[in-house]
Enzyme design. Structure first.
Site, PDB file in Angstrom:
ATOM      1  N   HIS A 178       0.925  -1.267   0.063  1.00 17.07           N
ATOM      2  CA  HIS A 178      -0.002   0.117  -0.058  1.00 17.07           C
ATOM      3  C   HIS A 178       0.872   1.222  -0.146  1.00 17.07           C
ATOM      4  CE1 HIS A 178      -3.242  -2.748   1.431  1.00 17.07           C
ATOM      5  NE2 HIS A 178      -3.990  -1.652   0.953  1.00 17.07           N
ATOM      6  N   LYS A 234      -0.687   5.008   4.537  1.00 22.74           N
ATOM      7  CA  LYS A 234      -1.202   3.932   5.284  1.00 22.74           C
ATOM      8  C   LYS A 234      -0.861   3.611   6.439  1.00 22.74           C
ATOM      9  CE  LYS A 234      -3.793  -0.588   4.677  1.00 22.74           C
ATOM     10  NZ  LYS A 234      -5.085   0.094   5.208  1.00 22.74           N
TER      11      LYS A 234
HETATM   12  N1  LIG Z   1     -12.576  -0.295   3.188  1.00 24.79           N
HETATM   13  C1  LIG Z   1     -11.945   0.395   2.204  1.00 24.79           C
HETATM   14  O1  LIG Z   1     -12.224  -0.155   0.953  1.00 24.79           O
HETATM   15  C2  LIG Z   1     -10.803   1.261   2.241  1.00 24.79           C
HETATM   16  C3  LIG Z   1     -10.103   1.900   1.072  1.00 24.79           C
HETATM   17  C4  LIG Z   1      -8.959   2.553   1.388  1.00 24.79           C
HETATM   18  C5  LIG Z   1      -8.896   3.197   2.592  1.00 24.79           C
HETATM   19  N2  LIG Z   1      -9.567   2.438   3.881  1.00 24.79           N
HETATM   20  C6  LIG Z   1      -8.920   2.934   4.962  1.00 24.79           C
HETATM   21  O2  LIG Z   1      -9.893   4.236   5.390  1.00 24.79           O
HETATM   22  C7  LIG Z   1      -9.361   4.977   6.170  1.00 24.79           C
HETATM   23  C8  LIG Z   1      -9.074   6.318   5.820  1.00 24.79           C
HETATM   24  O3  LIG Z   1      -8.201   6.171   4.558  1.00 24.79           O
HETATM   25  P1  LIG Z   1      -7.810   7.498   3.783  1.00 24.79           P
HETATM   26  O4  LIG Z   1      -6.856   6.736   2.442  1.00 24.79           O
HETATM   27  O5  LIG Z   1      -9.080   8.609   3.286  1.00 24.79           O
HETATM   28  O6  LIG Z   1      -6.866   8.167   4.897  1.00 24.79           O
HETATM   29  P2  LIG Z   1      -6.473   9.878   4.957  1.00 24.79           P
HETATM   30  O7  LIG Z   1      -6.240  10.419   3.617  1.00 24.79           O
HETATM   31  O8  LIG Z   1      -5.460   9.685   5.924  1.00 24.79           O
HETATM   32  O9  LIG Z   1      -7.763  10.362   5.457  1.00 24.79           O
HETATM   33  C9  LIG Z   1      -8.117  10.067   6.823  1.00 24.79           C
HETATM   34  C10 LIG Z   1      -8.841  11.337   7.240  1.00 24.79           C
HETATM   35  O10 LIG Z   1      -9.409  11.302   8.488  1.00 24.79           O
HETATM   36  C11 LIG Z   1      -9.450  12.504   9.163  1.00 24.79           C
HETATM   37  N3  LIG Z   1      -9.961  12.081  10.642  1.00 24.79           N
HETATM   38  C12 LIG Z   1      -8.865  11.945  11.657  1.00 24.79           C
HETATM   39  N4  LIG Z   1      -9.821  11.716  12.745  1.00 24.79           N
HETATM   40  C13 LIG Z   1     -10.905  12.395  12.476  1.00 24.79           C
HETATM   41  C14 LIG Z   1     -11.978  12.672  13.377  1.00 24.79           C
HETATM   42  N5  LIG Z   1     -11.926  12.190  14.501  1.00 24.79           N
HETATM   43  N6  LIG Z   1     -13.015  13.174  12.848  1.00 24.79           N
HETATM   44  C15 LIG Z   1     -12.937  13.456  11.420  1.00 24.79           C
HETATM   45  N7  LIG Z   1     -12.065  13.065  10.643  1.00 24.79           N
HETATM   46  C16 LIG Z   1     -11.156  12.561  11.192  1.00 24.79           C
HETATM   47  C17 LIG Z   1      -8.080  13.109   8.778  1.00 24.79           C
HETATM   48  O11 LIG Z   1      -8.012  14.355   9.075  1.00 24.79           O
HETATM   49  P3  LIG Z   1      -6.643  15.187   8.782  1.00 24.79           P
HETATM   50  O12 LIG Z   1      -6.545  15.404   7.196  1.00 24.79           O
HETATM   51  O13 LIG Z   1      -6.946  16.615   9.256  1.00 24.79           O
HETATM   52  O14 LIG Z   1      -5.593  14.629   9.628  1.00 24.79           O
HETATM   53  C18 LIG Z   1      -8.002  12.592   7.384  1.00 24.79           C
HETATM   54  O15 LIG Z   1      -8.564  13.629   6.566  1.00 24.79           O
HETATM   55  C19 LIG Z   1      -8.084   4.226   6.647  1.00 24.79           C
HETATM   56  O16 LIG Z   1      -8.285   3.376   7.689  1.00 24.79           O
HETATM   57  C20 LIG Z   1      -7.533   3.284   5.444  1.00 24.79           C
HETATM   58  O17 LIG Z   1      -7.058   1.981   5.915  1.00 24.79           O
HETATM   59  C21 LIG Z   1     -10.214   1.667   3.606  1.00 24.79           C
END
Ligand SMILES: NC(=O)c1ccc[n+]([C@@H]2O[C@H](COP(=O)([O-])OP(=O)(O)OC[C@H]3O[C@@H](n4cnc5c(N)ncnc54)[C@H](OP(=O)(O)O)[C@@H]3O)[C@@H](O)[C@H]2O)c1
Length: 232
Positions: free
Chosen positions: A138, A142
């Protein structure tokens, strides 16, 4: 549908864009900076939302789910890295008659890959001359490793062949949205089965389908149960 978006990272943005393209209304968007301890998830803020889509971080997701369950909003979450809390959240959701759909991977192809992986495991059952391993790769941002998808695959493979080890190795580099490989290595030959996500859109599309499906249902569901009616 009116969708509340919790988390504005890569996935939150991808779901927002796709939801608007599909004609849904974005009811509200909740950012990290206003949501310490889930405090932005209030009745006033969420009132009128048909469903919440949550993609945040392992250290934020559980509080967000507790708050949203308390408000009675159907929730789709794709956040990974909180598996040890799943039994507690499931019983909380069941007690409250909530609707929650969670998935470590919202790609349809990955769930078909799981089925093919189990077929492969059946074919190699007991063949100890082959070393088996799971490899996942990844992007460098991540946070959790191994991925929730690799752990779920390992769990399924253990159920297929108890007693055999299915070690996982993980790589975090570049911008890969997610690659998972099951590999059987013999002395002179290798058999591999690989799923490659080419783009985050695949996860956004799956999460949005789940958000369209969930309202009207009660209980805790996986994406696989939505797709196939049962797990592999
Ligand atoms: N299920 C699936 O198919 C799939 C696919 C891709 C990713 N994922 C998972 O989904 C999650 C997010 O992935 P991503 O790629 O979007 O990660 P990312 O780009 O790091 O985004 C995470 C976001 O969550 C925000 N955040 C953190 N704490 C929060 C809170 N208490 N309330 C509201 N927002 C908050 C962060 O804010 P800041 O930017 O201000 O820090 C950031 O914008 C990860 O756990 C990843 O492993 C799952």
């Amino acid at each position: 549908m009116r969708i509340a978006i919790i988390g504005t990272g890569k996935m939150g943005k991808a779901v927002t864009t796709l939801a608007e393209e599909r004609g849904h209304a974005i009811h509200t968007i909740v950012h990290r900076t206003e949501n310490a301890g889930g405090r932005a998830l209030t009745r006033e803020r969420l009132d009128g939302a048909d469903v919440a889509v949550e993609f945040t971080r392992p250290d934020a997701v559980v509080t967000n789910l507790e708050r949203l369950i308390g408000l009675g909003i159907p929730i789709v979450t794709g956040t990974t890295g909180w598996g040890e809390e799943l039994p507690r959240i499931t019983s909380l959701a069941d007690q409250r008659g909530a609707a929650l759909l969670h998935a470590a991977n919202f790609s349809v192809g990955v769930h078909l890959f799981f089925r093919a992986a189990l077929d492969l495991a059946r074919a190699f059952h007991g063949r100890s001359e082959f070393n088996v391993s799971i490899f996942e790769e990844h992007h460098q941002t991540k946070l959790d490793a191994p991925s929730g998808t690799a752990l779920l695959l390992q769990h399924r493979l253990w159920a297929e062949e108890p007693g055999r080890k299915f070690p996982i190795s993980a790589s975090r580099a570049g911008d890969s949205p997610g690659t998972h490989t099951l590999r059987y290595e013999g002395q002179y030959e290798t058999v591999t089965l690989t799923h490659v996500a080419l783009n985050r859109q695949v996860f956004a599309a799956g999460a949005l389908s789940a958000a369209e499906w969930l309202p009207g249902h009660t209980g805790v569901f996986t994406f696989e149960q939505m797709l196939f009616g049962s797990a592999a």
